[in-house]
Write a protein that holds these residues in place. Structure first.
Motif, mmCIF file in Angstrom:
data_model
loop_
_atom_site.group_PDB
_atom_site.id
_atom_site.type_symbol
_atom_site.label_atom_id
_atom_site.label_comp_id
_atom_site.label_asym_id
_atom_site.label_seq_id
_atom_site.Cartn_x
_atom_site.Cartn_y
_atom_site.Cartn_z
ATOM 1 N N ALA A 199 0.838 -1.209 0.000
ATOM 2 C CA ALA A 199 0.000 0.000 0.000
ATOM 3 C C ALA A 199 0.868 1.253 0.000
ATOM 4 O O ALA A 199 0.640 2.198 -0.766
ATOM 5 N N LEU A 200 1.889 1.233 0.843
ATOM 6 C CA LEU A 200 2.739 2.411 0.992
ATOM 7 C C LEU A 200 3.546 2.698 -0.279
ATOM 8 O O LEU A 200 3.732 3.855 -0.669
ATOM 9 N N GLU A 201 4.037 1.643 -0.910
ATOM 10 C CA GLU A 201 4.875 1.876 -2.095
ATOM 11 C C GLU A 201 4.039 2.414 -3.260
ATOM 12 O O GLU A 201 4.547 3.145 -4.097
ATOM 13 N N ARG A 202 2.775 2.082 -3.297
ATOM 14 C CA ARG A 202 1.933 2.634 -4.359
ATOM 15 C C ARG A 202 1.742 4.131 -4.139
ATOM 16 O O ARG A 202 1.677 4.913 -5.086
ATOM 17 N N GLN A 203 1.682 4.489 -2.886
ATOM 18 C CA GLN A 203 1.548 5.904 -2.542
ATOM 19 C C GLN A 203 2.829 6.667 -2.854
ATOM 20 O O GLN A 203 2.814 7.749 -3.427
ATOM 21 N N ARG A 204 3.972 6.044 -2.499
ATOM 22 C CA ARG A 204 5.264 6.723 -2.694
ATOM 23 C C ARG A 204 5.832 6.506 -4.086
ATOM 24 O O ARG A 204 6.835 7.107 -4.449
ATOM 25 N N GLU A 205 5.288 5.555 -4.834
ATOM 26 C CA GLU A 205 5.710 5.250 -6.199
ATOM 27 C C GLU A 205 7.155 4.789 -6.286
ATOM 28 O O GLU A 205 7.880 5.106 -7.233
ATOM 29 N N VAL A 206 7.600 4.046 -5.279
ATOM 30 C CA VAL A 206 8.963 3.505 -5.321
ATOM 31 C C VAL A 206 9.025 2.261 -4.420
ATOM 32 O O VAL A 206 8.311 2.169 -3.425
ATOM 33 N N THR A 207 9.850 1.293 -4.817
ATOM 34 C CA THR A 207 10.018 0.063 -4.037
ATOM 35 C C THR A 207 10.674 0.368 -2.696
ATOM 36 O O THR A 207 11.706 1.027 -2.659
ATOM 37 N N LEU A 208 10.076 -0.115 -1.620
ATOM 38 C CA LEU A 208 10.527 0.318 -0.294
ATOM 39 C C LEU A 208 11.322 -0.733 0.480
ATOM 40 O O LEU A 208 11.876 -0.431 1.528
ATOM 41 N N VAL A 209 11.357 -1.961 -0.001
ATOM 42 C CA VAL A 209 12.188 -2.962 0.681
ATOM 43 C C VAL A 209 13.150 -3.607 -0.311
ATOM 44 O O VAL A 209 12.909 -3.594 -1.519
ATOM 45 N N GLY A 210 14.219 -4.173 0.232
ATOM 46 C CA GLY A 210 15.183 -4.868 -0.628
ATOM 47 C C GLY A 210 16.601 -4.441 -0.309
ATOM 48 O O GLY A 210 16.815 -3.491 0.454
ATOM 49 N N PRO A 211 17.573 -5.141 -0.889
ATOM 50 C CA PRO A 211 18.983 -4.881 -0.565
ATOM 51 C C PRO A 211 19.453 -3.466 -0.884
ATOM 52 O O PRO A 211 20.452 -3.020 -0.334
ATOM 53 N N GLN A 212 18.744 -2.743 -1.744
ATOM 54 C CA GLN A 212 19.150 -1.360 -2.053
ATOM 55 C C GLN A 212 18.936 -0.445 -0.852
ATOM 56 O O GLN A 212 19.435 0.672 -0.825
ATOM 57 N N ARG A 213 18.172 -0.914 0.139
ATOM 58 C CA ARG A 213 17.903 -0.088 1.317
ATOM 59 C C ARG A 213 18.600 -0.632 2.558
ATOM 60 O O ARG A 213 18.455 -0.073 3.643
ATOM 61 N N ASP A 214 19.291 -1.741 2.436
ATOM 62 C CA ASP A 214 19.921 -2.340 3.609
ATOM 63 C C ASP A 214 21.192 -1.581 3.988
ATOM 64 O O ASP A 214 21.783 -0.905 3.167
ATOM 65 N N ASP A 215 21.572 -1.729 5.252
ATOM 66 C CA ASP A 215 22.722 -1.003 5.787
ATOM 67 C C ASP A 215 23.760 -1.956 6.342
ATOM 68 O O ASP A 215 23.441 -3.060 6.742
ATOM 69 N N VAL A 216 24.967 -1.475 6.395
ATOM 70 C CA VAL A 216 26.014 -2.231 7.072
ATOM 71 C C VAL A 216 26.527 -1.365 8.215
ATOM 72 O O VAL A 216 26.988 -0.253 7.993
ATOM 73 N N ALA A 217 26.399 -1.868 9.441
ATOM 74 C CA ALA A 217 26.858 -1.098 10.596
ATOM 75 C C ALA A 217 28.123 -1.724 11.157
ATOM 76 O O ALA A 217 28.316 -2.932 11.087
ATOM 77 N N LEU A 218 28.995 -0.875 11.701
ATOM 78 C CA LEU A 218 30.207 -1.344 12.375
ATOM 79 C C LEU A 218 30.078 -0.995 13.837
ATOM 80 O O LEU A 218 29.908 0.179 14.183
ATOM 81 N N LEU A 219 30.144 -1.996 14.691
ATOM 82 C CA LEU A 219 29.997 -1.727 16.114
ATOM 83 C C LEU A 219 31.318 -1.949 16.832
ATOM 84 O O LEU A 219 31.974 -2.969 16.638
ATOM 85 N N VAL A 220 31.711 -0.979 17.651
ATOM 86 C CA VAL A 220 32.900 -1.104 18.484
ATOM 87 C C VAL A 220 32.413 -1.202 19.920
ATOM 88 O O VAL A 220 31.783 -0.267 20.425
ATOM 89 N N ASP A 221 32.664 -2.351 20.542
ATOM 90 C CA ASP A 221 32.152 -2.611 21.887
ATOM 91 C C ASP A 221 30.655 -2.281 21.991
ATOM 92 O O ASP A 221 30.213 -1.640 22.947
ATOM 93 N N GLY A 222 29.928 -2.684 20.996
ATOM 94 C CA GLY A 222 28.481 -2.524 21.026
ATOM 95 C C GLY A 222 27.980 -1.156 20.617
ATOM 96 O O GLY A 222 26.784 -0.937 20.521
ATOM 97 N N HIS A 223 28.883 -0.201 20.382
ATOM 98 C CA HIS A 223 28.443 1.140 19.986
ATOM 99 C C HIS A 223 28.765 1.400 18.527
ATOM 100 O O HIS A 223 29.803 0.982 18.028
ATOM 101 N N GLU A 224 27.878 2.100 17.885
ATOM 102 C CA GLU A 224 28.041 2.473 16.478
ATOM 103 C C GLU A 224 29.382 3.189 16.262
ATOM 104 O O GLU A 224 29.589 4.293 16.788
ATOM 105 N N GLY A 225 30.288 2.557 15.486
ATOM 106 C CA GLY A 225 31.610 3.129 15.253
ATOM 107 C C GLY A 225 31.543 4.499 14.607
ATOM 108 O O GLY A 225 32.398 5.365 14.829
#
Ligand SMILES: Nc1ncnc2c1ncn2[C@@H]1O[C@H](COP(=O)(O)OP(=O)(O)O)[C@@H](O)[C@H]1O
Ligand SMILES: [Mg+2]
Ligand SMILES: [Zn+2]
Lengths: 365, 199
Positions: free
Chosen positions: A249-275
């Motif tokens: 429903a939401l993507e039809r409203q926004r006119e763009v694909t909202l899930v998938g690897p193009q939106r995924d993130d890679v985080a680096l954590l140092v001792d549990g905190h965002e580097g």
């Protein structure tokens, strides 16, 4: 692998260079603005096919010249290879072992280098999109199928987004299937590399920093259930399809694909905190170097042969203890090119002097 | 400024409209045409005129043909129970050359491509559904190319065909020769498994 011959013509401030670099650690010593980084950029170009400084071909052709040429000869497991690249206004010309190549993909994985530049601190301190792109480039070098699946995914995504903009959904199911097939494959490949990276980074960071910090690479995805091991293909595909259903429903409203690897993130954590937010500048810089060295180890394992390291201005922000640890680690590579402005740090290795686009060895006086 | 004499410019402009031919190639081809023997040129011109004049699209399968319906659609030895769907006529010819298929064909005239404004209306989809309902079709084989567009088109057609009570299959796509089974190859492997055949 190691370079045996480097020939440059009209590349940046290198008018004409003919160089036969020896194996082992090599130091390029020179004041600022002499052409050290330009030389590393030239060597990386036939390997990665885009400038490690994000330059256009036009910017890399020497001022006043009409074309630039790079020729590299290298040895891999006792075998001799050559790669050539000509930059000219009409486009690039590529040669691989003397034969012309028309597709850039023919050169992927042929000559393998791992660059490190001071700007790489952005891999840790910068936005997640940079880390995702880094991971994508690394995976393309590790696996041909990844390159194909990723371009299939991007293609399907563009088609699907066009459909959403047109507001006609009759054929959406067809694109969902094409998208989730390639999307699941891309994500699984990323997850398997993230698993390997976590272990490597932890090891490298502890060794080089002497700190007992916990380093964690976490793949963050809005549609995939978190897990420490990559899921089977059918499971990942099912979850991506479910994600598409939930956002329909939401993507039809926004006119763009909202899930998938193009939106995924890679985080680096140092001792549990965002580097990105919590690590000190020194930690971030060392961590960025560790990412590159981990990249080098993965490439070495995949091809059963170490890549060539191109380390630009590496020691400028490292204290002496860390300099020594890094330099001990680098000894394990067949060849490493390092630049510095201070002759004093250039220990253990062959020294060359760079002066306004020319190269001199110690004996040259 | 110098420009080409009008007769040359007309040929260049006409050639430029062909796929894969840019201004440079159009110029090169025009000079090559100029160097040809007059008799050769006449033959070429004649062949071009007859290309469209003597050909029709078969009103049943939509392949180019000299007669309507075409030779395949009217051949009584062809199995009327299977229908093989291809993107273009050249795919049909490639399959015919194998000699391994004895059923009938349906030419879609392309694949779905929203970026190019191609939806089901621009393809021979309705006529396909109509044929399946009117003829004695039992199995439809989807032989669109193994591209993103080909896959999406096949899935769309499958969803439209299954409610009509026919069997729908996809031309099996095996593993590429020399392809290595690692990292992102799950898609190929899964499809190879799904499309496996009995030995
Ligand atoms: N296209 C070009 N043609 C000629 N000189 C160039 C070109 N691009 C950059 N340069 C010159 O290269 C020099 C910078 O070289 P660089 O390798 O970055 O220096 P460093 O030795 O500090 O790493 C500058 O003097 C700049 O003017
Ligand atoms: Mg520099
Ligand atoms: Zn016909």
């Amino acid at each position: 692998m190691r370079l045996t011959r480097v020939v440059l013509r009209d590349f940046r401030n290198w008018n004409s260079l003919q160089w036969q670099p020896p194996p082992g650690p090599l130091w390029l010593v020179g004041e600022n603005g002499q052409g050290k980084s330009n030389l590393l950029e030239a060597i990386a170009l036939p390997a990665q096919l885009r400038s490690i400084r994000g330059a256009t071909d036009r910017e890399m052709i020497r001022f006043g010249a009409s074309q630039a040429e790079i020729f590299l000869a290298f040895e891999e497991k006792g075998e001799h290879h050559e790669v050539g690249l000509r930059l000219q206004p009409g486009g690039r010309q590529m040669h691989k072992d003397g034969r012309p190549q028309h597709k850039a993909s023919a050169l992927v994985g042929f000559l393998r280098v791992v660059p490190f530049q001071p700007e790489d601190i952005a891999l840790v301190a910068g936005p997640p999109a940079l880390r995702r792109r880094w991971l994508d480039v690394l995976l393309s070098e590790l696996s041909q199928p990844y390159l194909q699946q990723r371009s299939a995914y991007e293609h399907a995504l563009r088609q699907r987004n066009a459909l959403l903009r047109q507001g006609s959904y009759k054929t959406l199911a067809g694109w969902d299937e094409a998208l989730s097939d390639a999307g699941a494959a891309v994500t699984i490949a990323r997850l398997s590399v993230v698993v390997q990276l976590t272990g490597l980074l932890q090891q490298l960071y502890q060794m080089l920093s002497g700190e007992k910090s916990q380093i964690l690479v976490r793949y963050r995805s809005s549609w995939l259930s978190p897990s420490t091991v990559p899921p089977p293909f059918l499971e990942a595909r099912g979850e991506l399809q479910e994600g598409l259903r939930q956002t329909a429903a939401l993507e039809r409203q926004r006119e763009v694909t909202l899930v998938g690897p193009q939106r995924d993130d890679v985080a680096l954590l140092v001792d549990g905190h965002e580097g990105r937010r919590h690590a000190s500048r020194g930690q971030q810089r060392l961590l960025a170097l560790c990412l590159r060295l981990a990249e080098a180890k993965l490439l070495a394992e995949r091809y059963q042969d170490p890549p060539i390291l191109l380390l630009d201005d590496l020691y400028s922000e490292l204290d002496e203890v860390r300099q020594r640890r890094v330099s001990a680690f680098i000894q394990r590579f067949e060849q490493a090119l390092m630049t510095t402005t201070q002759h004093a740090v250039a220990e253990k290795g062959t020294v060359f002097f760079v002066k306004s686009g020319t190269l001199h060895s110690l004996g040259d006086g | 400024m110098f420009s080409y004499p009008l007769p040359m410019q007309r040929v260049i402009d006409a050639l430029k409209r062909l796929p894969g031919i840019g201004p440079k190639s159009a110029e090169r081809l025009t000079f090559a045409l100029l160097r040809m023997e007059p008799a050769e040129i006449e033959q070429l011109a004649d062949a071009l005129v007859h290309l469209q004049r003597d050909l029709v699209t078969c009103s049943i399968c939509h392949a180019w043909s000299q007669s309507d319906p075409c030779a395949i659609c009217t051949d009584p030895r062809r199995d009327p129970h299977t229908l093989l769907v291809v993107e273009e006529m050249r795919d049909l010819l490639a399959l015919e050359r194998t000699g391994a298929y004895h059923g009938k064909y349906h030419v879609l005239g392309g694949v779905l491509s929203p970026l190019d404004g191609v939806g089901p209306e621009q393809l021979e989809v309705e006529s396909l559904l109509h044929r399946v309902q009117q003829e004695q079709t039992q199995e439809v084989i989807l032989a669109t190319n193994p591209t993103v567009e080909g896959d999406a088109t096949a899935v769309y057609l499958r969803d439209r065909l299954l409610p009509l009570g026919v069997t729908v299959s996809r031309l099996a796509r095996g593993l590429p020769i020399g392809g290595d089974l690692e990292y992102a190859d799950e898609v190929t492997l899964t499809r190879a498994l799904e499309g496996r055949g009995a030995l």
